[in-house]
Structures are given as C-alpha cells and as structure tokens.
Design a protein around this motif. Structure first.
Motif, PDB file in Angstrom:
ATOM      1  N   LEU A 338      33.147  44.282  35.515  1.00 23.15           N
ATOM      2  CA  LEU A 338      32.619  43.421  34.456  1.00 23.15           C
ATOM      3  C   LEU A 338      31.735  44.204  33.489  1.00 23.15           C
ATOM      4  CD1 LEU A 338      33.853  41.219  36.210  1.00 23.15           C
ATOM      5  CD2 LEU A 338      31.769  39.883  35.941  1.00 23.15           C
ATOM      6  N   LYS A 339      31.028  45.215  33.991  1.00 22.00           N
ATOM      7  CA  LYS A 339      30.171  46.020  33.115  1.00 22.00           C
ATOM      8  C   LYS A 339      30.987  46.831  32.110  1.00 22.00           C
ATOM      9  CE  LYS A 339      27.606  48.137  36.201  1.00 22.00           C
ATOM     10  NZ  LYS A 339      26.506  48.984  36.763  1.00 22.00           N
ATOM     11  N   LYS A 342      32.613  45.496  27.695  1.00 19.87           N
ATOM     12  CA  LYS A 342      31.568  45.373  26.669  1.00 19.87           C
ATOM     13  C   LYS A 342      32.070  44.649  25.429  1.00 19.87           C
ATOM     14  CE  LYS A 342      29.058  49.468  28.226  1.00 19.87           C
ATOM     15  NZ  LYS A 342      28.540  50.832  27.867  1.00 19.87           N
ATOM     16  N   SER A 344      34.648  42.615  25.245  1.00 18.11           N
ATOM     17  CA  SER A 344      34.950  41.230  25.633  1.00 18.11           C
ATOM     18  C   SER A 344      33.676  40.387  25.661  1.00 18.11           C
ATOM     19  CB  SER A 344      35.627  41.199  27.004  1.00 18.11           C
ATOM     20  OG  SER A 344      36.861  41.886  26.984  1.00 18.11           O
ATOM     21  N   TRP A 345      32.577  40.962  26.149  1.00 19.09           N
ATOM     22  CA  TRP A 345      31.312  40.215  26.186  1.00 19.09           C
ATOM     23  C   TRP A 345      30.759  40.012  24.779  1.00 19.09           C
ATOM     24  CZ3 TRP A 345      29.317  36.656  28.744  1.00 19.09           C
ATOM     25  CH2 TRP A 345      27.948  36.342  28.668  1.00 19.09           C
ATOM     26  N   ASN A 346      30.975  40.970  23.880  1.00 21.83           N
ATOM     27  CA  ASN A 346      30.601  40.757  22.487  1.00 21.83           C
ATOM     28  C   ASN A 346      31.351  39.561  21.900  1.00 21.83           C
ATOM     29  OD1 ASN A 346      28.873  42.925  22.503  1.00 21.83           O
ATOM     30  ND2 ASN A 346      30.118  44.233  21.175  1.00 21.83           N
ATOM     31  N   VAL A 348      32.490  36.992  23.590  1.00 24.60           N
ATOM     32  CA  VAL A 348      31.903  35.796  24.188  1.00 24.60           C
ATOM     33  C   VAL A 348      30.611  35.420  23.464  1.00 24.60           C
ATOM     34  CG1 VAL A 348      30.862  34.823  26.269  1.00 24.60           C
ATOM     35  CG2 VAL A 348      32.927  36.235  26.446  1.00 24.60           C
ATOM     36  N   GLN A 349      29.779  36.410  23.202  1.00 25.41           N
ATOM     37  CA  GLN A 349      28.503  36.128  22.539  1.00 25.41           C
ATOM     38  C   GLN A 349      28.715  35.570  21.132  1.00 25.41           C
ATOM     39  OE1 GLN A 349      25.074  39.000  23.751  1.00 25.41           O
ATOM     40  NE2 GLN A 349      26.931  40.241  23.708  1.00 25.41           N
ATOM     41  N   LYS A 434      28.169  34.697  32.792  1.00 19.35           N
ATOM     42  CA  LYS A 434      28.853  35.939  32.429  1.00 19.35           C
ATOM     43  C   LYS A 434      29.983  36.251  33.398  1.00 19.35           C
ATOM     44  CE  LYS A 434      27.864  40.680  30.973  1.00 19.35           C
ATOM     45  NZ  LYS A 434      26.787  41.655  30.663  1.00 19.35           N
ATOM     46  N   THR A 437      32.896  33.645  33.071  1.00 19.89           N
ATOM     47  CA  THR A 437      33.572  33.771  31.783  1.00 19.89           C
ATOM     48  C   THR A 437      34.430  35.027  31.706  1.00 19.89           C
ATOM     49  OG1 THR A 437      31.782  32.560  30.690  1.00 19.89           O
ATOM     50  CG2 THR A 437      33.215  33.880  29.297  1.00 19.89           C
ATOM     51  N   LEU A 438      33.872  36.176  32.093  1.00 19.52           N
ATOM     52  CA  LEU A 438      34.631  37.423  31.996  1.00 19.52           C
ATOM     53  C   LEU A 438      35.793  37.461  32.983  1.00 19.52           C
ATOM     54  CD1 LEU A 438      31.797  40.050  31.405  1.00 19.52           C
ATOM     55  CD2 LEU A 438      33.455  39.166  29.748  1.00 19.52           C
TER      56      LEU A 438
END
Length: 480
Positions: A338-339, A342, A344-346, A348-349, A434, A437-438
């Motif tokens: 998951l780390k 990056k 993909s998390w952007n 989501v945000q 997080k 979602t990921l």
C-alpha cells in the motif's frame, strides 16, 4: 471515528417529516405573524451577525435544499458574503442556534483548541442513535494493529469481485461497494464470514445513516423514527452474536484478540466491570456505521472519476501493475504494498477533495473566544464544513478541475484539506479508510476497465454524496 459518527448531513427523509415541518412552521408563523427578527450584529454587539430564520426550523429548509442539490458550500458562502463577517456567522439548523466558522483560520482555531476552547458536541439525534458509542470507539482503531488485517480485507474484495461484480453487465457501483465495506466490517469487527450478515446489516444501516442528523421527530414514518427502529433491530442481532462469542470464548473456539468483538467482550468499563451486551452492541453499531456508508461513498466516486479521466486510470493501472508484479501468485496485499501506491492515494485524496464523504462536524464552546473580530461565547454550538476550503480557489487553483498532482510534495496548505477533520479528534479511522480504499482500487483496476452507463449522472447528498442512480457501469475485463 468521531468524524464518522457525524458523517451524515441534514436530511429531510420521508414525506411525513416534510409535512410535519410545514405544520410546525405554519403554527409558529400564525402565532408570531412575522419571521423571527434577524440577529445581525450592530455597532454595540460583538456577536457574529446572522439570522435564526423561522421558529423551530430556523434556516434548516434552505440548508437541506442546498445540501440535497450538492450546493452546501453555497449556503455558507452566501451568508459569509452577506454579513461581511470574516468567515463567521450565526444561523439556526436542526433545531439549534449555530455559529458557522469557515476557512483555514476557522479550521485551525477549532483543531488547535480542542478541549481548550471547544469540545465535541453531539446533536440530539446522534446522542439518541449512538448513545455511548463515542466514549469507546475513539480508542478502538488506535489500539488495533490494523496493518495485520490488510490480507483479510484483500480476501474480502477478491471474493466480492468473484461473486458480485459481473463483467459485460450493468453493475451498480454504490450497491456493490456497500457490500464490500459491510463485508470488511463483518470480518474485522465481528469475525463473521457469513455472507447473509451483509444483507441483515445493510438495510438497517441505510436507515441509520439517513436519520443521524434528521429533524428530531420520533413519529412513525419519519426518518428519525426509522433510524431508531433500525438501531433496535441491529442491536437485537448483535446481542445474539455477542452471546455466541462468549460461548465460543468459554469453550476455546475463539480467542480474545482475534477481532474487535472479542476485545469488547473482555473490555472493562470505568467501574472495572465487563461491558454489558447491549453496550457492546451499541459500540459495534458505531464502528459498523463508520466503516460502511462514508467509505462506500468515497469508493463510488473513485470509480466515477477513473471512468471520466482515462489518463488518470492508466496511471493508476501502471502503478498497481508494478505492485502486482512484485507479489507471488495469490499472495495477499500488505502494508508495504500500500505504501507503494502513492499516485493512487493522490487520486483518492483528490476525489475526497472534490466530493468529501464527510461534510463536517460540530463543537460546543467551553470558553469565550474571539474570531474574525466577534465574540463566540461559552455554550455556543459551532459547525464547520469540509466543502468551504476544498472548493476555495485561494487554496486550490481551478478547484473544479480533477488534478491528483495537487497532493505531490508538501501538498495543500495546512488546514485547507480536511476530509478527516483535525486536531485531537482527527478521525482515527483514517488508516482504516486508506487500507480499505487502496485494496479496493488495486483489485478492481487489475481486473477491469469500465464505462459509465449514465454520463453526467446527477449527484445529491442524503446523507452522503451519491449519484441518483447509484452509478451504473459496464465492467470490461482486461485482455491480458
């Protein structure tokens, strides 16, 4: 989790509720013959300007109307401009006089002064529905070693994809993502692998979500009444589950650390006594709600934006493919994977910026303070909303544009991006969000592309943002 307990916005619900509001309004109006006087500030007053609106209902109807149409920021902006009040004004919604504080300065003051100037406040509906939930829930996610559950979450999503997400047929994303989030909650909180538990929980959960901050009228047919009935229904179900867990623990068929339920069964209250079964059920209802409706809202809009911006989808796909290549066949995801997500998390945000699943929360003033040149007095109720700064061009240039790169480097200005709140009561479930979602994004992107079947589908808010038809899509399997 406090953020999730407040996640529902002000929703009208059934026509019966609307009728009662109109009746109350008519009766009050007939007695007073005029609208309640504005409480706009004057040269000798240090109170923020504003209006209480009509008796009993205040300005709730306008708030609900704008909320329903996805224009909640307009409600705030209109009044802030009208009163020229440095991002603070008074109103009256859901039966309470309320001070609205907005902007980065308002967020910073509230988050930095938790339990100094302000404290968490629960409207009557939340207190009634969740009762003692907030006393216990805040520590649950902090105490859990969440990372060890990523593999379990991955397994739940893979099973859902296999059994529920059918290719080349219409798929209603909101319903399917809801099944997934409840399925995760069942596994992590209840230790249940019974798929029928999802069906047992989902309908009552929808009623609870709609009633959290509804008009507090406990009358048959109202949103609030349905929510209270739903709580009773789920409580009865969970008490049975709790009793069975106690039996399993006693005979060695379960261990004390296997999930939240086992930890709660062995938890001690302030009197050094085991929690009562009904109290455990109440705590679990709060957890299940927090893990269900707000998250499925976020997942639904992630799917929406990835369909609307294929270039973003392609970048997410490449990143997730790199993660997949680093894994052994059938190896479950873990925190290290998951780390690596990056970009993909952007994404989501940015989804959470444009369409925050959580619209805002409440506080009560415990000590007089000044803001924007006005005095906020002890006992006042305060409401803040995520939408105000998320769509402010001062902090996010071209705020209507979908741009994940906003979160590169240091990211947005502090206190401008607040989907999880901030300060001591910043949602401790953010890591949970997080992970869920990921894991969802990885699995669905690795298996499918998709197309929207209803382009430009209308979005309403009741109680969370939702496409009116649930976001129907056609799933297209990868040819790889």
């Amino acid at each position: 989790m406090e953020q999730y307990l407040f996640s529902s916005a002000f929703v009208m619900g059934a026509s019966a509720t609307t009728l009662l509001i109109i009746i109350f309004s008519f009766l009050f109006h007939s007695n007073s013959k005029q609208k309640v006087a504005s409480i706009v500030g004057h040269p000798h007053s240090r109170s923020p300007p504003g209006s209480r609106g009509w008796p009993f209902i205040g300005e709730t109807l306008d708030y609900l109307s704008k909320l329903r149409n996805g224009n909640i920021r307009e409600f705030v902006v209109e009044r802030a401009k009208k009163y020229g009040s440095s991002n603070v004004f008074t109103t009256s919604i859901i039966g309470h006089p309320m001070t609205i504080m907005c902007g980065v300065e308002g967020n910073k003051l509230l988050f930095h002064n938790e339990n100094k100037l302000v404290k968490v406040w629960f409207p009557y509906t939340i207190e009634k529905i969740f009762e003692k939930t907030h006393v216990f829930v805040l520590t649950d996610f902090e105490l859990m070693a969440l990372f060890k559950y990523i593999g379990t979450i991955d397994n739940v999503m893979q099973l859902e994809l296999k059994t529920q997400w059918k290719p080349n047929k219409p798929a209603i994303v909101r319903d399917l993502s809801g099944r997934y989030t409840i399925g995760v909650a069942c596994r992590l909180f209840l230790g249940s692998r019974d798929s029928s538990m999802i069906e047992k929980l989902e309908k009552p959960e929808k009623d609870i979500a709609a009633g959290i901050i509804s008009i507090p009228i406990d009358f048959p047919g109202t949103t609030f009444n349905r929510a209270l009935k739903a709580v009773k229904k789920i409580t009865t179900l969970l008490v049975e589950v709790i009793r069975q867990r106690k039996v399993d623990l006693a005979i060695g068929n379960a261990c004390t650390t296997q999930d939240i339920l086992s930890e709660m069964v062995n938890a001690i209250d302030e009197n050094d006594e085991l929690l009562k079964e009904v109290d455990i059920a109440t705590h679990l209802i709060g957890l299940i709600h927090g893990g269900y409706d707000p998250i499925r809202c976020g997942l639904t809009f992630i799917v929406k934006y990835l369909a609307e911006f294929p270039q973003v989808y392609d970048l997410v796909f490449r990143e997730q493919m790199e993660v997949k290549k680093s894994k052994e066949e059938n190896e479950a995801l873990n925190w290290e994977d998951l780390k690596k997500m990056k970009y993909s998390w952007n994404v989501v945000q940015e989804v959470f910026r444009l369409t925050p699943p959580i619209l805002g929360t409440f506080r009560e003033v415990i000590k007089d303070f000044t803001f924007g040149g006005y005095t906020i007095t002890k006992g006042d109720k305060i409401h803040w909303t995520t939408y105000y700064t998320h769509w402010d061009s001062t902090y996010f240039p071209s705020p209507e544009k979908f741009d994940p790169s906003r979160f590169d480097g240091k990211g947005p200005l502090p206190f401008s991006y607040v989907p999880f709140g901030g300060g001591p009561h910043m949602c401790p479930g953010s890591d949970y969000v997080k992970m869920v979602t990921l894991v969802f994004m990885h699995n669905i992107v690795m298996k499918y592309k998709w197309e929207l079947l209803v382009p430009n589908e209308k979005v309403v808010v009741d109680p969370h943002p939702r496409p009116t038809r649930g976001l129907p899509i056609r799933l297209l399997p990868h040819q790889i």
